[in-house]
Write an enzyme that holds these catalytic residues in place. Structure first.
Site, short mmCIF file in Angstrom:
data_model
loop_
_atom_site.label_atom_id
_atom_site.label_comp_id
_atom_site.label_asym_id
_atom_site.label_seq_id
_atom_site.Cartn_x
_atom_site.Cartn_y
_atom_site.Cartn_z
N ILE A 10 0.83 -1.20 0.00
CA ILE A 10 0.00 0.00 0.00
C ILE A 10 0.86 1.26 0.00
O ILE A 10 0.61 2.20 -0.75
CB ILE A 10 -0.95 0.01 1.22
N SER A 26 -8.59 12.79 11.66
CA SER A 26 -7.53 13.79 11.51
C SER A 26 -6.17 13.25 11.91
O SER A 26 -5.34 13.97 12.46
CB SER A 26 -7.85 15.04 12.34
N ILE A 68 -3.17 10.70 7.59
CA ILE A 68 -3.81 10.54 6.28
C ILE A 68 -4.87 11.61 6.06
O ILE A 68 -4.91 12.27 5.02
CB ILE A 68 -4.42 9.13 6.15
N GLY A 107 -8.33 5.28 10.36
CA GLY A 107 -7.42 4.22 10.76
C GLY A 107 -7.49 3.02 9.84
O GLY A 107 -8.09 3.05 8.77
N ALA A 158 5.37 2.72 7.47
CA ALA A 158 6.20 1.94 6.56
C ALA A 158 7.61 1.74 7.12
O ALA A 158 8.18 0.64 7.01
CB ALA A 158 6.27 2.63 5.20
N HIS A 194 25.38 26.49 9.63
CA HIS A 194 24.68 27.76 9.44
C HIS A 194 24.82 28.23 8.00
O HIS A 194 25.91 28.12 7.44
CB HIS A 194 25.26 28.82 10.39
#
EC number: 1.8.1.4
Length: 466
Positions: free
Chosen positions: A41, A181, A184, A271, A319, A445
């Site tokens: 996926i 929320s 994804i 989910g 992943a 920097h």
């Protein structure tokens, strides 16, 4: 007659294919069984194509604001079909790369559906319709997970979408409801809002990005509202009814009042559910924990010679967690020395919206709940030279330290490119670095990463530029 291997891996996603490659590197004879797409996926319908879409949104946003950088005569427009086509090309290219890597490492890839018939045996029905019996000393289950569905609501791809549908829309939605929320939901909300959709997010928890530090969540919510994204927290979707023109949502707000509202489309992002069905777990008595396969830190199940990794083995469903788990399991199976169990506290999480979010370790709230005497550092990007030069001053870096030991308990970042910087704090946690060692580290920097250094200094009252 059975084909014999040292290891069979069921599933070719980021956990499975990495486990197969690592095992092959350790001189094991490996078979990998995959029913649809190598790369899983994540590569085909998740992490990678989503990042392509979000990059298009980022470029579009920058073009719209080009005059701020002294560039004139910009009137950007977009072609959704080309944006989607690019994302699919990226996914196809990487999937082809996985196939090449497996071939290079001499992993035998079998296209088909596998089912355990014993703790060292698997029956595979190939895509050609043949049946094969495979036997191995060990088996790794890496079957992943799928989008969780709302009760009594079918994501048909027309007006009600899962992430799969949202990655390949036929047209830009006019008015979009995002249900959930987490990363994804937030990423899709950000993408579609950038291209002009009217977006609303409904979330049951008190904050969006419920797993993130409260300050980070509040900052993202403020940034989203500034972009015109509506956020409904402590709210619950009561019903979602599709018709030919769109969907009607019934939403119970924080006050308990139920309101009806029309949307052209809805994305269900609540989910995932582990793919544990029809792979033979019941026959072997493999234990589940809240719908996921129960494993130890090395990926072992309660049945000898059977291992599980990645999303099918539980949260966090990421992943990079799956890939690392795959390496751990492969090395443990091969008998390597000094294999360390998975430490879930050292797994970074990233959300690639605008603004980006990245974190590792404990939130301030969780650290206090666990009894730590904490020191908090906070440094805003508006005080960072590179951020000012880039016009990317939104966001901040927050660090959480144990005041008694100096240990870095957690780090939480929101702003430009923080997903590329969080690894610095992840390394620090893996090496059990103290605040003194980070403070003594020289940061280049001008870079955005200087904000990471300043946040650590701020925790101990030593910030130099704020």
């Amino acid at each position: 007659m059975a084909d014999h291997f040292d290891l069979i891996v069921l599933g070719g996603g980021p956990g499975g294919y990495v486990a197969a490659i690592r095992a092959a590197q350790l001189n094991l004879k490996v078979a990998l069984v995959e029913r649809v797409h190598l790369g899983g996926i994540c590569l085909n319908w998740g992490c990678i194509p989503t990042k392509s879409l979000l990059r298009s949104a980022e470029v579009y946003h920058e073009m719209q604001n080009a005059e701020a950088y002294g560039l004139t005569s910009f009137k950007p427009d977009f072609d959704l079909d080309k944006i989607i086509a690019r994302s699919r090309e990226v996914a196809t290219r990487l999937a082809s790369g996985v196939k090449t890597l497996l071939r290079k490492n001499k992993v035998e890839v079998i296209s088909g559906v596998g089912q355990l018939t014993g703790n060292q045996q698997m029956l595979v029905e190939t895509t050609e319709g043949e049946e094969k019996i495979l036997e191995a000393k060990d088996i790794i289950i890496a079957t992943g997970a799928r989008a969780r569905q709302l009760p009594n609501v079918h994501s048909d791809g027309k007006h009600i979408w899962t992430y799969h549908h949202a990655l390949k829309p036929p047209a830009m939605p006019k008015k979009l409801l995002v249900i959930g929320s987490g990363a994804i939901g937030i990423e899709f909300a950000s993408f579609y809002a950038d291209f002009g959709a009217e977006v609303s997010i409904v979330e049951h928890a008190p904050q969006i990005l419920p797993m993130e530090d409260a300050e980070v969540s509040a900052y993202v919510a403020k940034a989203f509202k500034k972009r015109g994204i509506r956020i409904l927290t402590q709210s619950a979707l009561q019903n979602l009814t599709p018709d030919d023109e769109g969907v009607t949502a019934e939403i119970a707000g924080a006050d308990g009042k139920v309101t009806k509202e029309r949307f052209s489309h809805a994305i269900v992002a609540i989910g995932v559910v582990a793919n544990v069905e029809n792979i033979g777990l019941d026959k072997l008595g493999i234990k589940l924990d809240r719908g996921f396969i129960a494993v130890d830190g090395f990926g072992r199940t309660n049945v000898d010679h059977v291992w599980a990794i990645g999303d099918v083995a539980g949260a966090p469903c990421l992943a990079h967690k799956a890939s690392h788990q795959g390496v751990i399991a492969a090395e443990a199976i091969a008998g390597c020395d000094h294999v360390h169990p998975l430490n879930t506290q050292n797994i970074p999480g990233c959300t690639y919206a605008r603004p980006q979010v990245a974190s590792v370790g404990l939130t301030e709230e969780k650290a206090r709940q666990q009894g730590y005497n904490v020191k908090i550092g906070n440094f805003p990007f508006i005080a960072n030279g590179k951020a000012i030069a880039q016009g990317a001053t939104d966001g901040f870096v927050k660090t959480v330290f144990d005041a008694d030991s100096g240990a870095l308990l957690g780090a939480h970042m929101v702003g430009a490119e923080v997903t590329e910087m969080i690894q610095g704090y992840t390394v620090a946690r893996t090496l059990e670095t103290t605040e003194a060692e980070i403070m003594e580290t020289i940061f280049p920097h001008p870079t955005l990463s200087e904000a990471m250094h300043e946040s650590v200094l701020a925790a101990y009252g030593r910030a130099l530029h704020f």
